[in-house]
Design an enzyme around this catalytic site. Structure first.
Site, PDB file in Angstrom:
ATOM      1  N   ASN A  33       0.830  -1.208   0.000  1.00 22.87           N
ATOM      2  CA  ASN A  33       0.000   0.000   0.000  1.00 22.87           C
ATOM      3  C   ASN A  33       0.863   1.257   0.000  1.00 22.87           C
ATOM      4  O   ASN A  33       0.367   2.340   0.316  1.00 22.87           O
ATOM      5  CB  ASN A  33      -0.910   0.004   1.224  1.00 22.87           C
ATOM      6  CG  ASN A  33      -1.807  -1.224   1.274  1.00 22.87           C
ATOM      7  OD1 ASN A  33      -2.451  -1.550   0.278  1.00 22.87           O
ATOM      8  ND2 ASN A  33      -1.833  -1.910   2.386  1.00 22.87           N
ATOM      9  N   HIS A 119     -14.184  -1.864   6.203  1.00 22.76           N
ATOM     10  CA  HIS A 119     -13.030  -2.595   6.721  1.00 22.76           C
ATOM     11  C   HIS A 119     -13.327  -3.291   8.054  1.00 22.76           C
ATOM     12  O   HIS A 119     -14.130  -2.814   8.859  1.00 22.76           O
ATOM     13  CB  HIS A 119     -11.895  -1.584   6.926  1.00 22.76           C
ATOM     14  CG  HIS A 119     -10.571  -2.196   7.240  1.00 22.76           C
ATOM     15  ND1 HIS A 119     -10.047  -2.197   8.510  1.00 22.76           N
ATOM     16  CD2 HIS A 119      -9.643  -2.795   6.454  1.00 22.76           C
ATOM     17  CE1 HIS A 119      -8.848  -2.759   8.493  1.00 22.76           C
ATOM     18  NE2 HIS A 119      -8.585  -3.133   7.255  1.00 22.76           N
ATOM     19  N   GLU A 166     -15.953   4.063   3.917  1.00 22.01           N
ATOM     20  CA  GLU A 166     -14.611   4.380   3.443  1.00 22.01           C
ATOM     21  C   GLU A 166     -14.787   5.337   2.282  1.00 22.01           C
ATOM     22  O   GLU A 166     -15.871   5.449   1.719  1.00 22.01           O
ATOM     23  CB  GLU A 166     -13.906   3.095   2.988  1.00 22.01           C
ATOM     24  CG  GLU A 166     -13.706   2.138   4.134  1.00 22.01           C
ATOM     25  CD  GLU A 166     -13.080   0.805   3.723  1.00 22.01           C
ATOM     26  OE1 GLU A 166     -12.386   0.735   2.678  1.00 22.01           O
ATOM     27  OE2 GLU A 166     -13.280  -0.169   4.453  1.00 22.01           O
ATOM     28  N   SER A 170     -11.090  -0.635   0.264  1.00 23.52           N
ATOM     29  CA  SER A 170      -9.762  -1.250   0.328  1.00 23.52           C
ATOM     30  C   SER A 170      -9.588  -2.462  -0.568  1.00 23.52           C
ATOM     31  O   SER A 170      -8.478  -2.754  -0.993  1.00 23.52           O
ATOM     32  CB  SER A 170      -9.446  -1.636   1.769  1.00 23.52           C
ATOM     33  OG  SER A 170     -10.351  -2.622   2.225  1.00 23.52           O
ATOM     34  N   ASP A 195     -13.493   6.895   6.468  1.00 28.56           N
ATOM     35  CA  ASP A 195     -12.169   6.285   6.585  1.00 28.56           C
ATOM     36  C   ASP A 195     -11.449   6.481   5.244  1.00 28.56           C
ATOM     37  O   ASP A 195     -11.843   5.906   4.231  1.00 28.56           O
ATOM     38  CB  ASP A 195     -12.343   4.794   6.916  1.00 28.56           C
ATOM     39  CG  ASP A 195     -11.015   4.061   7.055  1.00 28.56           C
ATOM     40  OD1 ASP A 195      -9.965   4.632   6.679  1.00 28.56           O
ATOM     41  OD2 ASP A 195     -11.027   2.912   7.519  1.00 28.56           O
ATOM     42  N   HIS A 198      -7.250   4.589   2.081  1.00 26.01           N
ATOM     43  CA  HIS A 198      -6.642   4.407   0.758  1.00 26.01           C
ATOM     44  C   HIS A 198      -6.756   5.644  -0.129  1.00 26.01           C
ATOM     45  O   HIS A 198      -6.432   5.586  -1.309  1.00 26.01           O
ATOM     46  CB  HIS A 198      -7.252   3.187   0.075  1.00 26.01           C
ATOM     47  CG  HIS A 198      -6.972   1.935   0.825  1.00 26.01           C
ATOM     48  ND1 HIS A 198      -5.778   1.246   0.691  1.00 26.01           N
ATOM     49  CD2 HIS A 198      -7.672   1.277   1.775  1.00 26.01           C
ATOM     50  CE1 HIS A 198      -5.781   0.212   1.513  1.00 26.01           C
ATOM     51  NE2 HIS A 198      -6.927   0.211   2.172  1.00 26.01           N
ATOM     52  N   LYS A 229      -0.269   3.579   4.981  1.00 21.39           N
ATOM     53  CA  LYS A 229      -0.458   3.243   3.571  1.00 21.39           C
ATOM     54  C   LYS A 229       0.314   4.245   2.711  1.00 21.39           C
ATOM     55  O   LYS A 229       1.535   4.230   2.764  1.00 21.39           O
ATOM     56  CB  LYS A 229      -1.936   3.111   3.279  1.00 21.39           C
ATOM     57  CG  LYS A 229      -2.332   1.717   3.793  1.00 21.39           C
ATOM     58  CD  LYS A 229      -3.723   1.413   4.064  1.00 21.39           C
ATOM     59  CE  LYS A 229      -3.784   0.021   4.721  1.00 21.39           C
ATOM     60  NZ  LYS A 229      -5.044  -0.242   5.397  1.00 21.39           N
TER      61      LYS A 229
HETATM   62  C1  LIG Z   1      -5.612  -0.714   6.483  1.00 25.10           C
HETATM   63  C2  LIG Z   1      -6.899  -0.154   6.870  1.00 25.10           C
HETATM   64  C3  LIG Z   1      -7.160   0.216   8.174  1.00 25.10           C
HETATM   65  C4  LIG Z   1      -6.217  -0.086   9.302  1.00 25.10           C
HETATM   66  O1  LIG Z   1      -5.081   0.712   9.271  1.00 25.10           O
HETATM   67  P1  LIG Z   1      -3.717   0.190   9.873  1.00 25.10           P
HETATM   68  O2  LIG Z   1      -2.911   1.403  10.089  1.00 25.10           O
HETATM   69  O3  LIG Z   1      -3.145  -0.743   8.857  1.00 25.10           O
HETATM   70  O4  LIG Z   1      -4.036  -0.523  11.161  1.00 25.10           O
HETATM   71  C5  LIG Z   1      -8.371   0.814   8.454  1.00 25.10           C
HETATM   72  N1  LIG Z   1      -9.278   1.039   7.482  1.00 25.10           N
HETATM   73  C6  LIG Z   1      -9.061   0.676   6.211  1.00 25.10           C
HETATM   74  C7  LIG Z   1     -10.096   0.940   5.191  1.00 25.10           C
HETATM   75  C8  LIG Z   1      -7.870   0.068   5.863  1.00 25.10           C
HETATM   76  O5  LIG Z   1      -7.666  -0.305   4.599  1.00 25.10           O
END
Ligand SMILES: *Cc1c(COP(=O)(O)O)cnc(C)c1O
Length: 371
Positions: A33, A119, A166, A170, A195, A198, A229
């Site tokens: 990522n 997620h 999101e 993801s 969220d 990405h 990421k």
């Molecule tokens: C990866 C991810 C997370 C978690 O983040 P980390 O820092 O890897 O713990 C939360 N939400 C989404 C949509 C993700 O892809």
């Protein structure tokens, strides 16, 4: 009592048993990522080293005790500024951000409404909060509205309704209908959390995500994301108004009862945010989108890319594993994603393109996929 071997055998038989991957050095990585290549950027490395020399490698305590060091505060101020919010709070990971935020904001009597493809960390946080959980089919606005309507009918003067999505999903790499979802949350007097795991670094004029791109920053109550990421480091953040942040600081258990992340992690994350917003960040984003369009054409995918995540749906878990193994023999690292990370029978290769990929490697991957 059931033995672990029984469960492992069942997983094995369904092609769903997971193992840590073999050493992947030497392979071209189409699974990370690290969309802008920042994890190995000299400026982030220097920031990390300098902070480690100054503060040591560990923070020595939780944030509310003596673990808060200058880099933590500076990072939070920077994120709040970049996200155009009053304040921000950083966590050790994105996962602990989701858990901490949802359990702090919600309790019995509240309602949390999530997109079906949210997620695992968001689902887990919602479950732990004891709020009533409602789920709408991916991006399905009518269903979301009917859930909002019924939650609003039952709401009291005291209760909260929170919609969670999101911005870039993801596992499918597609985009939420954010403007419409925002309008609906306003209409039903509910809160909204996005969220941007990405989308940070990838979308928006200064790389601050889809909310920036769509000019929605001031309509979102809770901006969440990860620094692990495109930012290339580790950690999670929540940006919001000062009162919400104060409340989280008092009630988010994954924030309160956990050792603060290393100051060097916060320092490197600051360097990452600065870089993402700079001209160099803009250049990296351009390169990323150029690469994405190149790969889309080379692999014959009809739709224009919306994010660095390109799902190559295979269907059965064993077929996805076989294809991934074959690509590995060619020096290409593309991970197979199976249930429960994605719905059953939608096993896939999750291909991620980044700004540092070379055309010949992308062309090689595309031609293997097509054959
Ligand atoms: C990866 C991810 C997370 C978690 O983040 P980390 O820092 O890897 O713990 C939360 N939400 C989404 C949509 C993700 O892809």
């Amino acid at each position: 009592m059931r033995q672990p071997e029984d469960e492992l055998t069942a997983l094995e038989e369904a092609c769903l048993r997971r193992k840590l991957p073999e050493d992947s050095s030497g392979l071209v990585d189409f699974s990370s990522n690290d969309y802008l290549g920042l994890a190995s950027h000299p400026r982030l490395i220097t920031a990390f080293q300098k902070a480690a020399e100054k503060y040591g490698v560990g923070s020595t305590a939780s944030r509310l005790i003596s673990g808060t060091k200058a880099p933590h505060r500076e990072l939070e101020n920077l994120i709040a500024e970049a996200k155009s919010t009053e304040a921000a709070l950083c966590f050790a990971t994105g996962y602990s951000t989701s858990i901490g935020v949802l359990t702090a904001l919600l309790s019995k009597g509240d309602t949390v409404i999530l997109d079906k493809l949210c997620h695992a960390s968001l689902i887990d946080g919602a479950r732990m909060s004891q709020a009533t959980i409602r789920v709408f089919p991916h991006n399905h606005l009518e269903k979301l509205e009917s859930l909002l309507k019924s939650a609003a009918r039952k709401a009291t003067a005291h209760s909260r309704i929170l919609v969670v999505t999101e911005s870039i999903f993801s596992m499918d790499g597609d985009v939420a209908k954010l403007s419409e979802i925002c309008a609906l949350t306003k209409k039903y007097n509910s809160l909204m959390m996005v969220d941007e795991a990405h989308a940070l670094g990838v979308r928006g004029q200064t790389g601050m995500g889809l909310t920036e791109e769509l000019n929605l920053a001031d309509q979102i109550d809770f901006h969440m994301g990860t620094l692990g990421k495109a930012a290339g480091v580790a950690g999670g953040y929540l940006a919001a108004s000062q009162s919400w942040i104060d409340l989280l600081m008092n009630q988010a258990r994954s924030f309160i009862y956990s050792t603060a992340p290393p100051p060097a992690q916060a320092a490197a994350a600051q360097a990452a945010i600065d870089l993402i917003r700079s001209d160099e960040g803009l250049t990296l984003r351009k390169k990323l989108w150029e690469n994405l369009h190149f790969f889309q054409q080379a692999s014959g995918i009809p739709d224009a890319p919306q994010s660095p995540i390109v799902p190559w749906i295979v269907g059965e878990a064993d077929a996805a594993l076989t294809l991934s193994a074959r690509l590995r023999e060619q020096g290409l690292l593309v991970t197979a994603i199976r249930y429960p990370s994605v719905p059953r029978n939608t096993a896939r290769l999750r291909i991620t393109i980044n700004a540092t990929h070379h055309k010949d490697d992308m062309a090689r991957l595309a031609s293997w996929l097509k054959n």
